[in-house]
Design an enzyme around this catalytic site. Structure first.
Site, PDB file in Angstrom:
ATOM      1  N   HIS A   4       9.354  -9.220  -3.493  1.00 47.24           N
ATOM      2  CA  HIS A   4      10.122  -7.951  -3.488  1.00 47.24           C
ATOM      3  C   HIS A   4      10.423  -7.541  -2.029  1.00 47.24           C
ATOM      4  O   HIS A   4      11.714  -7.261  -1.880  1.00 47.24           O
ATOM      5  CB  HIS A   4       9.264  -6.989  -4.196  1.00 47.24           C
ATOM      6  CG  HIS A   4       9.778  -5.574  -4.305  1.00 47.24           C
ATOM      7  ND1 HIS A   4      10.203  -4.796  -3.618  1.00 47.24           N
ATOM      8  CD2 HIS A   4      10.326  -5.361  -5.484  1.00 47.24           C
ATOM      9  CE1 HIS A   4      10.794  -3.733  -3.911  1.00 47.24           C
ATOM     10  NE2 HIS A   4      10.794  -4.014  -5.311  1.00 47.24           N
ATOM     11  N   HIS A  44      -1.815   1.317  -2.356  1.00 49.96           N
ATOM     12  CA  HIS A  44      -2.731   2.412  -1.722  1.00 49.96           C
ATOM     13  C   HIS A  44      -2.846   3.624  -2.372  1.00 49.96           C
ATOM     14  O   HIS A  44      -3.764   4.448  -2.557  1.00 49.96           O
ATOM     15  CB  HIS A  44      -1.885   2.614  -0.208  1.00 49.96           C
ATOM     16  CG  HIS A  44      -2.378   1.588   0.887  1.00 49.96           C
ATOM     17  ND1 HIS A  44      -1.899   0.273   0.730  1.00 49.96           N
ATOM     18  CD2 HIS A  44      -3.351   1.597   1.633  1.00 49.96           C
ATOM     19  CE1 HIS A  44      -2.444  -0.393   1.777  1.00 49.96           C
ATOM     20  NE2 HIS A  44      -3.309   0.374   2.378  1.00 49.96           N
ATOM     21  N   HIS A  97      14.264  -7.611 -10.908  1.00 57.30           N
ATOM     22  CA  HIS A  97      14.461  -8.126  -9.815  1.00 57.30           C
ATOM     23  C   HIS A  97      14.756  -9.736  -9.666  1.00 57.30           C
ATOM     24  O   HIS A  97      15.841 -10.064  -9.139  1.00 57.30           O
ATOM     25  CB  HIS A  97      13.617  -7.911  -8.461  1.00 57.30           C
ATOM     26  CG  HIS A  97      13.411  -6.507  -7.933  1.00 57.30           C
ATOM     27  ND1 HIS A  97      14.578  -6.007  -7.317  1.00 57.30           N
ATOM     28  CD2 HIS A  97      12.314  -5.521  -8.074  1.00 57.30           C
ATOM     29  CE1 HIS A  97      14.172  -4.866  -7.155  1.00 57.30           C
ATOM     30  NE2 HIS A  97      13.047  -4.378  -7.388  1.00 57.30           N
ATOM     31  N   GLU A 138      14.068  -7.240  -0.629  1.00 54.37           N
ATOM     32  CA  GLU A 138      14.193  -6.423   0.549  1.00 54.37           C
ATOM     33  C   GLU A 138      13.644  -6.911   1.672  1.00 54.37           C
ATOM     34  O   GLU A 138      12.484  -7.326   1.769  1.00 54.37           O
ATOM     35  CB  GLU A 138      13.518  -4.950   0.403  1.00 54.37           C
ATOM     36  CG  GLU A 138      14.340  -4.340  -0.979  1.00 54.37           C
ATOM     37  CD  GLU A 138      13.508  -3.146  -1.489  1.00 54.37           C
ATOM     38  OE1 GLU A 138      12.386  -2.913  -0.880  1.00 54.37           O
ATOM     39  OE2 GLU A 138      13.528  -2.736  -2.667  1.00 54.37           O
TER      40      GLU A 138
END
Ligand code: CO
Length: 297
Positions: A177, A121, A239, A207
């Site tokens: 993620h 976005h 990650h 997460e």
């Protein structure tokens, strides 16, 4: 009064001339159409992960051999880190401004993110802010992230199942993620589409709600003996190396191992798997098509 009438007449005449002879319209300073591609990724500072971006770069160049291709990273942290080594990548805004300055008028921007979350976005706002502005690109056509609709869910599920099959008593968990952005619903949506096709493939997130504990309980109830963890991320960066495959007690590998199953992690990102990477390239094709005929040189 007379002056105003004269001006109005002059403008009207000009407008008629420009409408009647569209070719003339381009001569008053409008640059000739010139097309380019901007690939936008989160970014990574892990050299192994950069190979995954290189794979996307290769596929994009093969698909559009005539079109210049540039890169930008959305993570300011990654840009700063690479910048400290004297190799600072462009932000999307800087890349678009630079490309417009070099005369590219029509730019297809492909988001190499997995879901249309915050990063995407932000990218959309940047593109809209520059499009059609003085010294900006005349047209920007934005290509959607990997999981942006129901067709994407089906295509990605098929590609993932083909790339990572599971044998008896085995399971595969794709670990994304995760996010608190509404687009995070793509993760449970992908889980649902996978479940229609296979009882042995799951989606987790670093997460969010699909924690390793929850997935471990589910796998234990299914009597899974061996599990493969696959990053549901463009590249296997920090990650993947730490949260998924790390030695710490709370990593995915450690948590699943403690539940009594053999757990291992694949250390390569989706951008390295051609079947999945090709779906980003399909989105890029749509973005390029969105530039319209005017962009062709
Ligand atoms: Co993160």
């Amino acid at each position: 009064m007379i002056a105003r009438t004269f001006r109005t007449t002059l403008y009207l005449t000009l407008a008629i001339v420009l409408f009647a002879f569209p070719a003339l319209a381009g001569h008053g300073g409008e640059r000739p159409a010139k097309q380019a591609i901007l690939l936008v990724a989160f970014g990574t500072s892990a050299p192994e992960a950069q190979a995954a971006y290189a794979n996307l770069d290769r596929l994009a160049r093969a698909a559009f051999p005539e079109t210049p291709i540039r890169w930008a990273f959305t993570s300011s942290m990654i840009r700063a880190k690479l910048g400290a080594d004297g190799n600072r990548p462009d932000s999307p805004a800087l890349a678009l401004a630079r490309m417009a300055d070099e005369g590219y008028t029509h730019i297809a921007v492909q988001a190499l993110h997995v879901i249309p979350g915050y990063e995407f976005h932000d990218l959309m706002r940047t593109a809209k802010a520059l499009e059609g502005k003085k010294d900006g690109p005349r047209k920007v056509s934005l290509g959607m992230p990997l999981l942006s609709g129901e067709d994407d869910l089906a295509d990605v599920a098929d590609a993932l199942l083909a790339a990572y099959p599971a044998k008896k008593a085995e399971a595969v968990v794709f670990v994304g993620h995760g996010t608190d952005h509404p687009a995070g619903m793509a993760y449970p949506a992908l889980q649902a589409v996978l479940a229609e096709r296979s009882p042995a493939h799951f989606v987790g997130t670093v997460e969010g709600a699909a924690t390793p504990q929850r997935i471990a309980a589910r796998l234990a109830s299914l009597k899974v003996r061996s599990v493969t963890l696959v990053p549901l991320m463009a590249v296997a960066g920090d990650h993947a190396q730490n949260d998924i495959a790390g030695k710490e007690d709370d990593s995915w590998v450690s948590t699943l191992s403690r539940s009594g199953m053999k757990a291992s992690a694949v250390l390569s990102g989706l951008a390295s798997a051609d079947a999945v990477a090709g779906l980003w390239i399909e989105h890029l094709r749509q973005a390029v098509a969105g530039l319209g005929e005017a962009a062709h040189q």
